[in-house]
Design a protein around this motif. Structure first.
Motif, PDB file in Angstrom:
ATOM      1  N   ASP A  59       6.515  13.716  -9.112  1.00 36.90           N
ATOM      2  CA  ASP A  59       5.832  12.462  -8.802  1.00 36.90           C
ATOM      3  C   ASP A  59       5.442  12.387  -7.340  1.00 36.90           C
ATOM      4  OD1 ASP A  59       6.210  11.780 -11.435  1.00 36.90           O
ATOM      5  OD2 ASP A  59       8.024  10.588 -11.062  1.00 36.90           O
ATOM      6  N   GLY A  60       6.316  12.896  -6.456  1.00 38.58           N
ATOM      7  CA  GLY A  60       5.997  12.867  -5.037  1.00 38.58           C
ATOM      8  C   GLY A  60       4.870  13.799  -4.657  1.00 38.58           C
ATOM      9  N   LEU A  61       4.796  14.963  -5.309  1.00 41.07           N
ATOM     10  CA  LEU A  61       3.717  15.899  -5.003  1.00 41.07           C
ATOM     11  C   LEU A  61       2.374  15.375  -5.496  1.00 41.07           C
ATOM     12  CD1 LEU A  61       5.474  19.292  -5.885  1.00 41.07           C
ATOM     13  CD2 LEU A  61       5.009  18.364  -3.613  1.00 41.07           C
ATOM     14  N   ILE A  62       2.384  14.602  -6.549  1.00 42.52           N
ATOM     15  CA  ILE A  62       1.131  14.060  -7.089  1.00 42.52           C
ATOM     16  C   ILE A  62       0.600  12.932  -6.212  1.00 42.52           C
ATOM     17  CG2 ILE A  62       0.110  12.887  -9.078  1.00 42.52           C
ATOM     18  CD1 ILE A  62       2.055  14.375 -10.846  1.00 42.52           C
ATOM     19  N   SER A  63       1.508  12.202  -5.540  1.00 39.34           N
ATOM     20  CA  SER A  63       1.064  11.054  -4.724  1.00 39.34           C
ATOM     21  C   SER A  63       0.289  11.553  -3.517  1.00 39.34           C
ATOM     22  CB  SER A  63       2.280  10.242  -4.279  1.00 39.34           C
ATOM     23  OG  SER A  63       3.137  11.029  -3.494  1.00 39.34           O
ATOM     24  N   ASN A  64      -0.994  11.317  -3.482  1.00 36.69           N
ATOM     25  CA  ASN A  64      -1.877  11.803  -2.432  1.00 36.69           C
ATOM     26  C   ASN A  64      -2.052  10.810  -1.287  1.00 36.69           C
ATOM     27  OD1 ASN A  64      -2.411  14.181  -3.862  1.00 36.69           O
ATOM     28  ND2 ASN A  64      -4.019  13.163  -5.057  1.00 36.69           N
ATOM     29  N   GLU A  65      -1.328   9.684  -1.310  1.00 36.31           N
ATOM     30  CA  GLU A  65      -1.509   8.670  -0.289  1.00 36.31           C
ATOM     31  C   GLU A  65      -0.309   8.529   0.633  1.00 36.31           C
ATOM     32  OE1 GLU A  65      -2.454   5.079  -2.229  1.00 36.31           O
ATOM     33  OE2 GLU A  65      -4.270   5.824  -3.202  1.00 36.31           O
ATOM     34  N   ASP A  66       0.772   9.190   0.344  1.00 39.95           N
ATOM     35  CA  ASP A  66       1.994   9.068   1.139  1.00 39.95           C
ATOM     36  C   ASP A  66       2.337  10.441   1.710  1.00 39.95           C
ATOM     37  OD1 ASP A  66       4.413   8.520   2.295  1.00 39.95           O
ATOM     38  OD2 ASP A  66       5.170   7.342   0.607  1.00 39.95           O
ATOM     39  N   ALA A  67       2.034  10.644   3.001  1.00 37.91           N
ATOM     40  CA  ALA A  67       2.260  11.948   3.610  1.00 37.91           C
ATOM     41  C   ALA A  67       3.741  12.267   3.735  1.00 37.91           C
ATOM     42  CB  ALA A  67       1.599  11.999   4.982  1.00 37.91           C
ATOM     43  N   ASP A  68       4.557  11.276   4.126  1.00 34.62           N
ATOM     44  CA  ASP A  68       5.988  11.527   4.299  1.00 34.62           C
ATOM     45  C   ASP A  68       6.644  11.903   2.979  1.00 34.62           C
ATOM     46  OD1 ASP A  68       5.800  10.938   6.982  1.00 34.62           O
ATOM     47  OD2 ASP A  68       6.241   8.807   6.706  1.00 34.62           O
ATOM     48  N   ARG A  69       6.265  11.225   1.922  1.00 32.14           N
ATOM     49  CA  ARG A  69       6.877  11.528   0.624  1.00 32.14           C
ATOM     50  C   ARG A  69       6.475  12.915   0.135  1.00 32.14           C
ATOM     51  NH1 ARG A  69       5.926   8.433  -5.159  1.00 32.14           N
ATOM     52  NH2 ARG A  69       7.639   9.444  -6.272  1.00 32.14           N
ATOM     53  N   MET A  70       5.201  13.286   0.325  1.00 35.25           N
ATOM     54  CA  MET A  70       4.765  14.619  -0.103  1.00 35.25           C
ATOM     55  C   MET A  70       5.470  15.706   0.697  1.00 35.25           C
ATOM     56  SD  MET A  70       0.960  16.296  -0.149  1.00 35.25           S
ATOM     57  CE  MET A  70       0.390  15.241  -1.484  1.00 35.25           C
ATOM     58  N   GLU A  71       5.630  15.485   2.003  1.00 30.16           N
ATOM     59  CA  GLU A  71       6.316  16.481   2.823  1.00 30.16           C
ATOM     60  C   GLU A  71       7.778  16.614   2.418  1.00 30.16           C
ATOM     61  OE1 GLU A  71       7.173  17.442   7.566  1.00 30.16           O
ATOM     62  OE2 GLU A  71       6.036  15.656   6.952  1.00 30.16           O
ATOM     63  N   ALA A  72       8.441  15.489   2.131  1.00 26.24           N
ATOM     64  CA  ALA A  72       9.844  15.536   1.721  1.00 26.24           C
ATOM     65  C   ALA A  72      10.005  16.257   0.390  1.00 26.24           C
ATOM     66  CB  ALA A  72      10.400  14.108   1.632  1.00 26.24           C
ATOM     67  N   CYS A  73       9.089  15.998  -0.537  1.00 27.99           N
ATOM     68  CA  CYS A  73       9.171  16.654  -1.838  1.00 27.99           C
ATOM     69  C   CYS A  73       8.870  18.150  -1.737  1.00 27.99           C
ATOM     70  CB  CYS A  73       8.201  15.993  -2.818  1.00 27.99           C
ATOM     71  SG  CYS A  73       8.617  14.291  -3.238  1.00 27.99           S
ATOM     72  N   LEU A  74       7.893  18.512  -0.904  1.00 22.42           N
ATOM     73  CA  LEU A  74       7.534  19.924  -0.768  1.00 22.42           C
ATOM     74  C   LEU A  74       8.637  20.718  -0.083  1.00 22.42           C
ATOM     75  CD1 LEU A  74       5.235  21.904  -1.348  1.00 22.42           C
ATOM     76  CD2 LEU A  74       4.330  21.413   0.932  1.00 22.42           C
ATOM     77  N   SER A  75       9.360  20.071   0.841  1.00 26.20           N
ATOM     78  CA  SER A  75      10.407  20.783   1.583  1.00 26.20           C
ATOM     79  C   SER A  75      11.629  21.104   0.722  1.00 26.20           C
ATOM     80  CB  SER A  75      10.828  19.948   2.793  1.00 26.20           C
ATOM     81  OG  SER A  75      11.369  18.713   2.377  1.00 26.20           O
ATOM     82  N   VAL A  76      11.882  20.307  -0.318  1.00 31.48           N
ATOM     83  CA  VAL A  76      13.064  20.546  -1.160  1.00 31.48           C
ATOM     84  C   VAL A  76      12.694  21.097  -2.529  1.00 31.48           C
ATOM     85  CG1 VAL A  76      14.358  18.731  -0.016  1.00 31.48           C
ATOM     86  CG2 VAL A  76      13.059  18.189  -2.070  1.00 31.48           C
ATOM     87  N   CYS A  77      11.420  21.337  -2.768  1.00 29.69           N
ATOM     88  CA  CYS A  77      11.000  21.780  -4.103  1.00 29.69           C
ATOM     89  C   CYS A  77      11.648  23.102  -4.478  1.00 29.69           C
ATOM     90  CB  CYS A  77       9.469  21.871  -4.147  1.00 29.69           C
ATOM     91  SG  CYS A  77       8.829  22.337  -5.760  1.00 29.69           S
ATOM     92  N   GLU A  78      11.645  24.067  -3.549  1.00 30.36           N
ATOM     93  CA  GLU A  78      12.238  25.374  -3.854  1.00 30.36           C
ATOM     94  C   GLU A  78      13.734  25.256  -4.124  1.00 30.36           C
ATOM     95  OE1 GLU A  78      12.843  29.789  -1.813  1.00 30.36           O
ATOM     96  OE2 GLU A  78      11.909  28.157  -0.680  1.00 30.36           O
TER      97      GLU A  78
END
Length: 710
Positions: free
Chosen positions: A552-571
């Motif tokens: 859900d966080g990676l899909i959200s294209n309007e929240d930069a902090d949330r996308m960065e947090a999700c991408l950093s812990v995805c692996e």
């Protein structure tokens, strides 16, 4: 109900749902939820900006009957860390929890239990589990049971249309069947779904104790209603108790109910009526499991008589179980069972004819030669115990009236017992014959046999004396048991949502916060902060702990902090090898493949590729099929196609070395097909030199030894 009220309620629900779906303003979301919370049945607020005071009750009824369930399902579908993070913890408790805990309890419980079963590990599932815990710790089950007791009674008083009367019970039966099934199997459902993350509140021992305590509190309310001459129904409690018994949970439930019913029915006729209605009103298929537990756990037949009343005369299934199945088909080791059954039949004049009938049938079967030969010794000894226990309750009039029938049946069976080659069978015939003749005709000729007396003989002869009321000893045992139950009961927790991992934002209190207000006077807030380049940037968004929240966080294209947090812990989430990874692996790779660095996230390319590679390593079949298929599909850039190749090559390299398991879960550095920025600054190499070095590296040369001939 007028059509205007229905239209207004429908319009309000639609407006609130639209606000929750589109608005990102916390105050606007809170205001919309407050408007709708006025329609909750347990809301004490009487002022509404949408409805007048005279129409508010009708609006609440319309909302609860036709819109409440659908709104809860919509509400649960919107649960996410990002969506609820805007409200704050206090507002979440005030607004979100209220819709589930102050609404229609049975509907809310069914919706939450269904949502847990349908969801995967995520914030949504944890929140539903937290709300279910609050159902148990805040006595919401008691309110739910009492609502069911009032539903039928209120419906009979209000409804006058015959068609509604015929239709209403079927609706309630369908709802009750679903609700009772969920309640009876709730620990198994939660254990199967949550597994290692299951809450202690859902463990069978604690759950069924809490359920039984809620049933008892509801029975106290029923008792008060009957004493006040108010109508109420026990149909739901009867259905629930029968379901629990047939599911094998009669032990923990009666461990709570039986001591309390025993005490309350001692001198209170209303409690005796409540107990009789509850125990004799269960479904026919549940009677056997209930009666089997009662006759083995009740300490005295007088208590059983107070609990069941004359139910054996009105309920044919109960009569069959007590007077036939528990005596002729089944057998029990403890003498208490036959003493309870025969003593219960002999307790009142209305049931004593049934005692005589049962005793004559017992002697008839006991005397049958075929039964002696083809039944086990334990079963035959059990019949003998029942006969002796029944003889103990005959009065002088009954002995005289039935003396001829009893003696005739006895003499037919004594000879068959004496002719048996089994010593124990012969001794049983002798003991029963002596006991019957001595009891039925004490002044006449008595039979006397010589047999070995042992402990079993003493136990059989002791049945000729009816057991006495345990009285005070029973009261002490019940009080001790209640004290132990209170010590082991589930503690009340102020905020159960904090126990689930990853649900709430942790708040640590530093030692400096304990100082007095003097520290606030010396605040350095007025000083201008310096820009320290070595400071670590703290994220404003909490990192997800579940794969689905990460998606859900990676899909959200309007929240930069949330996308960065999700991408950093995805692996890291992928390499934890969660159970539901195979369900979302292809979707995760698809999102990462099309993800673009719109917010200039540091190390975006490395994080994206490492997450795709980890997903391919742990789900190679699904992901490799997807990537190889998409590689030849149109509308992909060169960079995306090279990403596919690099992920496949890196996954193949990691999977080719399964023995090398490192403590660090991060993958080894992979050979990149695309040049890094550092490599682009170097001097380009000719392709012939690169190929030649590879050939030289893999070429083996053998030297020849020259032989000199002299």
């Amino acid at each position: 109900m007028s059509g205007d009220i229905k239209l207004q309620v429908r319009q309000l629900v639609w407006e609130v749902q639209n606000t929750l779906s589109t608005s990102k303003d916390p105050s606007e979301v809170s205001q919309a939820l407050l408007r709708l919370s006025i329609l909750l049945p347990h809301n004490k607020t009487s002022k509404s900006q949408d409805f007048s005071d005279s129409k508010l009750s009708e609006a609440r009824k319309e909302f609860c009957q036709h819109h409440y369930v659908t709104f809860l399902e919509f509400f649960i579908s919107k649960l996410s860390v990002d969506w609820l993070g805007r409200l704050g913890e206090d507002r979440r408790r005030e607004l979100l929890d209220r819709f589930f805990l102050d609404g229609v309890h049975q509907d809310a419980f069914i919706v939450l239990a269904s949502a847990v079963q349908k969801s995967s590990p995520s914030y949504k599932q944890d929140k539903c589990v937290s709300l279910l815990e609050q159902f148990l710790t805040q006595n919401k089950l008691t309110s739910m049971f009492w609502e069911q007791c009032n539903t039928i009674a209120t419906g009979h008083m209000i409804q006058t249309n015959q068609s509604e009367n015929r239709r209403q019970p079927r609706v309630h039966n369908a709802l009750w069947e679903e609700l009772v099934t969920i309640l009876a199997t709730f620990p198994d459902r939660m254990a199967n779904k949550l597994q290692q993350r299951n809450s202690p509140a859902f463990y069978p021992e604690q759950y069924f104790q809490s359920l039984a305590l809620s049933m008892w509190t509801t029975l106290e309310k029923v008792h008060g209603a009957i004493k006040a001459s108010n109508d109420c129904s026990m149909a739901f409690l009867q259905l629930l108790l029968g379901k629990l018994c047939i599911q094998g949970q009669a032990g923990p439930v009666f461990r709570v109910l039986l001591p309390r019913l025993t005490r309350q029915t001692h001198q209170d006729f209303v409690w005796q009526r409540v107990s009789c209605l509850l125990l004799t009103g269960v479904q026919d298929r549940c009677v056997e499991s209930l009666v089997s537990h009662l006759v083995t756990q009740v300490s005295w037949y007088g208590v059983l008589s107070r609990l069941l009343g004359d139910g054996v005369l009105r309920n044919q299934k109960l009569k069959y179980i007590l007077t036939h199945k528990c005596l002729f088909i089944r057998h029990y080791e403890q003498n208490l069972v036959v003493q309870n059954i025969m003593g219960y039949l002999a307790e009142t004049p209305t049931r004593r004819p049934l005692l005589i009938q049962t005793l004559l049938r017992l002697l008839e079967v006991w005397s049958d030669s075929s039964a002696i030969k083809h039944t086990s010794y334990d079963q035959h000894a059990y019949l003998s115990k029942a006969i002796l226990a029944g003889l103990a309750h005959l009065n002088s009039r009954e002995k005289q009236e039935n003396k001829q029938d009893l003696i005739r049946r006895l003499l037919e069976g004594v000879q068959h017992h004496i002719d048996s080659p089994v010593i124990k069978i012969r001794r049983l015939g002798m003991i029963v014959a002596e006991s019957v003749t001595k009891t039925v005709d004490p002044d006449g000729q008595k039979l006397k046999f010589e047999y070995e007396e042992d402990e079993e003989t003493s136990r059989l002869l002791s049945l000729l004396t009816p057991p006495s009321d345990p009285g005070d000893e029973l009261e002490v045992e019940m009080e001790t048991e209640e004290v132990l139950m209170k010590k082991t009961s589930l503690p009340q927790r102020e905020d159960t949502t904090k126990t689930s991992s990853g649900l709430q934002e942790g708040k640590m209190t530093s030692p400096q916060s304990k100082e007095g207000s003097d520290s606030e006077l010396d605040s350095d807030d007025d000083l201008e902060p310096y820009d320290m380049p070595e400071d670590v940037k703290k994220s404003k968004v909490k990192q997800p702990v579940y794969i689905r929240d990460c998606l859900d966080g990676l899909i959200s294209n309007e929240d930069a902090d949330r996308m960065e947090a999700c991408l950093s812990v995805c692996e890291q989430l992928v390499r934890r090898q969660l159970d539901n990874l195979e369900e979302v692996c292809v979707e995760l790779v698809k999102i990462l493949l099309h993800l673009q660095n719109n917010f200039a996230i540091p190390e975006f390319t490395r994080l994206r590729r490492s997450s795709m590679l980890a997903t391919t390593v742990f789900c190679p079949l699904q992901v490799s099929q997807y990537l190889t298929t998409e590689f030849y599909a149109p509308n992909y850039t060169i960079m995306q196609r090279l990403d596919m190749l690099e992920v496949l090559v890196g996954a193949a390299q990691e999977l080719s070395q399964p023995i090398k398991q490192k403590k660090d879960t991060r993958p080894e550095p992979l050979v990149q097909l695309l040049p890094t920025p550092d490599e682009q600054t170097r001097e380009p190499q000719h392709w012939r030199d690169v190929v030649q070095r590879r050939i030289e590296k893999n070429t083996r040369r053998f030297a020849k030894v020259a032989v000199l001939l002299s």
